[in-house]
Scaffold this active site. Structure first.
Site, PDB file in Angstrom:
ATOM      1  N   ASN A   1      -7.184   1.782   9.745  1.00 13.21           N
ATOM      2  CA  ASN A   1      -5.858   2.181  10.729  1.00 13.21           C
ATOM      3  C   ASN A   1      -6.022   2.285  12.168  1.00 13.21           C
ATOM      4  OD1 ASN A   1      -4.791   2.346   7.902  1.00 13.21           O
ATOM      5  ND2 ASN A   1      -4.495   4.848   8.088  1.00 13.21           N
TER       6      ASN A   1
ATOM      7  N   GLU B   1      -3.542  -0.165   8.086  1.00 12.53           N
ATOM      8  CA  GLU B   1      -2.291   0.424   8.937  1.00 12.53           C
ATOM      9  C   GLU B   1      -2.226  -0.409  10.313  1.00 12.53           C
ATOM     10  OE1 GLU B   1      -1.245   4.377   9.133  1.00 12.53           O
ATOM     11  OE2 GLU B   1      -1.311   4.778   7.028  1.00 12.53           O
TER      12      GLU B   1
ATOM     13  N   GLU C   1      -7.339   8.852   6.335  1.00 10.28           N
ATOM     14  CA  GLU C   1      -7.610   9.218   7.907  1.00 10.28           C
ATOM     15  C   GLU C   1      -7.846  10.736   7.738  1.00 10.28           C
ATOM     16  OE1 GLU C   1      -3.744   8.727   9.931  1.00 10.28           O
ATOM     17  OE2 GLU C   1      -4.178   6.814  10.080  1.00 10.28           O
TER      18      GLU C   1
ATOM     19  N   HIS D   1      -2.902  10.869   1.055  1.00  5.94           N
ATOM     20  CA  HIS D   1      -1.964  10.791   2.082  1.00  5.94           C
ATOM     21  C   HIS D   1      -1.375  12.096   2.674  1.00  5.94           C
ATOM     22  CE1 HIS D   1      -0.898   7.605   5.051  1.00  5.94           C
ATOM     23  NE2 HIS D   1      -0.447   8.411   5.366  1.00  5.94           N
TER      24      HIS D   1
ATOM     25  N   TYR E   1      -4.098   1.772  16.049  1.00  8.11           N
ATOM     26  CA  TYR E   1      -2.670   1.488  16.680  1.00  8.11           C
ATOM     27  C   TYR E   1      -2.924   1.262  18.076  1.00  8.11           C
ATOM     28  CZ  TYR E   1      -0.499   3.316  12.529  1.00  8.11           C
ATOM     29  OH  TYR E   1      -0.079   3.310  11.400  1.00  8.11           O
TER      30      TYR E   1
ATOM     31  N   ARG F   1       0.679  -1.180   0.041  1.00  2.00           N
ATOM     32  CA  ARG F   1       0.092  -0.007   0.058  1.00  2.00           C
ATOM     33  C   ARG F   1       1.023   1.163   0.096  1.00  2.00           C
ATOM     34  NH1 ARG F   1      -2.757   3.022   5.024  1.00  2.00           N
ATOM     35  NH2 ARG F   1      -3.762   4.598   3.598  1.00  2.00           N
TER      36      ARG F   1
END
Ligand code: PNW
Length: 503
Positions: free
Chosen positions: A336, A406, A196, A149, A338, A103
């Site tokens: 995404n 991600e 995002e 991005h 985390y 990606r």
């Protein structure tokens, strides 16, 4: 409130301790479906370098990273990993790790240097991405391409402040997307419009930690700008989805969607209804903000309308119809993710530009429990249970197959290459998060189709510069030498094992 601003600051790097995950966090190497895709991810500005090579125009990041005084830890990505010149080596590296997917994002100003719909096209920039795509396909690696991005052409920012002018941006983005589909869409079958939108809105137009750095201190209107920017992203996305399905899908047969990020939020105190509600509310303000209009074709969540009032733009009747028509064309939910945090309801009146629904985000709950062991960066803790819950939350709300576009972390103590290569914390983190996916699939019935590790290699972490290292491959930024970390081999072997187990 200032917590989010710290997410991209280099000062947060945790440098001197080794991980302790405790008994309840043990990697089990649970199975994944045989056709589950694994890959790595990057973004153009973070890895490419070559910022004016072969006719590339400037982006808002080229400007932002050169501001005086510096707002990016004194560092810029003029060269960074020099992926622009090292693509052959980087594709071979990915191939040696047996990835299924790469990606990456296209730098808009590399192919349309000034960005606008009437501006010249840069064939050399197009040739660069053609070469990258062809090399990937020759190694059986699927290109998954993000159009935006974070690196808007400086030309459109100078003309009309980019995302703050919805109609202009929408038209220019549509033209740029159409160029990408017509030049690359014969070979690229998975497209992401925006990476995002939450971060684009809040970090770039409220906290000011990302380009173009709008925030109260520079005199921009933080009460309304983030919501106007979000509005632009949603409508530009829908316009491009409609165009792709009408003009390109019939021959190219690819998939298109958007990538939303989001932490999972646990209540600060599980015995108190206000904190239970706060955790849900925080998820809605973070993810529902974009997910409801894009995937459900609906207005913004009612909680947000009630709280934000006239700060939140209205969709016209025509725009509502566009959203309704296009919602069903989004082929997957790009996630995404985390970490997990605790959400605590505040009782004092919020600031007039509050964007959270009057909620504080914490790493420790009312019982003194931490969200998880801290990684190499203060905001990111390993909390696989929260990840599993988020997969369920998103599946229940949107019923779309999820691709984890991600996931990853910096490791404590990665300052020298020897320590960096033996990245035990990161291996644990990956192992636990993959187990969480397995549980979500087999125990909860969530559809998860792929997992892309952030990142292929250490790179320019935006305002935090080269401090935090998210790569599964170490990069020496003086020599540009790439050295795979043990986590790269861990992922390669773990996917072999996990997928074999399901056959
Ligand atoms: C993502 N958060 O950003 C971006 O897509 C990448 O470009 C970036 O390098 C990577 O994550 C690591 O930071 C995020 O705190 C940064 O919520 C921070 C958050 C979310 C996404």
């Amino acid at each position: 409130m200032s917590q989010e601003a710290g997410m991209f600051s280099a000062g947060d790097v945790v440098s001197s301790h080794s991980p302790s995950f405790g008994k309840e966090l043990t990697v089990e190497e649970l199975p994944l479906p045989a056709d589950f895709a694994w890959g790595t991810a990057t973004a153009a500005y973070q890895v490419e370098g070559g910022i004016s090579a072969d006719g590339k125009g400037k982006s808002i990041w080229d400007t932002y990273a050169h501001l005086e005084p510096s707002r990016t830890n004194g560092e810029n990505a003029d060269v960074t990993c020099d992926h622009y010149h090292l693509v052959p080596e980087d594709v071979e590296l990915m191939s040696s790790l047996d990835v299924d997917v790469y990606r990456f994002s296209i730098a808009w100003s590399r192919i349309i240097p000034l960005g606008g719909r009437n501006d010249p096209i840069n064939e050399k920039g197009i040739a660069f991405y053609n070469d990258l795509i062809d090399r990937l396909l020759a190694r059986n690696i699927e290109p998954v391409v993000t159009l935006y991005h974070w690196d808007a052409p400086q030309g459109i920012y100078d003309r009309y402040t980019a995302l703050l002018d919805t109609a202009e941006f929408q038209a220019d983005f549509k033209h740029y997307a159409s160029l990408c589909f017509s030049r690359f869409g014969d070979r690229v079958k998975k497209w992401v419009t925006f990476n995002e939108p939450y971060i684009i809105s809040i970090f770039a137009h409220l906290n000011g930690t990302l380009a173009p750095g709008h925030c109260r201190a520079v005199g921009t209107d933080t009460k309304t700008e983030p919501w106007r920017v979000g509005h632009t992203v949603i409508l530009s996305h829908a316009t491009v989805v409609e165009m792709y399905m009408a003009d390109f899908f019939p021959t190219q047969k690819g998939q298109i969607s958007i990538v939303l990020n989001g932490h999972f939020y646990e209540p600060y105190d599980t015995t108190s209804q206000i904190h239970i509600d706060a955790a849900q509310r925080r998820l809605v303000f973070y993810i529902g903000w974009f997910g409801d209009p894009v995937f459900l074709g609906q207005d913004y969540p009612p909680e947000m309308r009630a709280y934000l009032g006239s700060r939140l733009p209205e969709f016209t009747a025509e725009e509502r119809e566009l959203l309704q028509r296009t919602a069903k064309f989004n082929a997957f939910y790009g996630m995404n993710h985390y970490t997990t945090k605790y959400a605590r309801a505040l009782t004092d009146p919020p600031a007039d530009d509050d964007w959270t629904g009057n909620i504080e985000e914490l790493a420790v709950n009312s019982q003194g429990q931490e969200a998880g062991p801290v990684s190499g960066i203060a905001w990111l803790r390993a909390a696989p249970g929260g990840f599993r819950k988020l997969l369920n939350w998103v599946w229940d709300r949107y019923h779309l197959p999820v691709i984890v576009t991600e996931n990853g972390c910096p490791c404590p103590g990665e300052d020298d290459v020897e320590t960096a290569v033996d990245d035990k914390y990161r291996q644990m983190y990956f192992g636990l998060y993959l187990d969480a996916i397995s549980r979500a699939i087999y125990e909860d019935g969530v559809k998860v189709e792929g997992y892309y590790a952030w990142s292929l290699m250490d790179n320019y972490e935006w305002s935090a510069g080269y401090g935090p290292r998210f790569g599964i491959v170490h990069v020496d930024f003086k020599t540009l030498k790439r050295t795979p970390k043990n986590s790269a081999y861990y992922l390669k072997e773990s996917f072999q094992k996990r997928r074999k187990a399901t056959k």
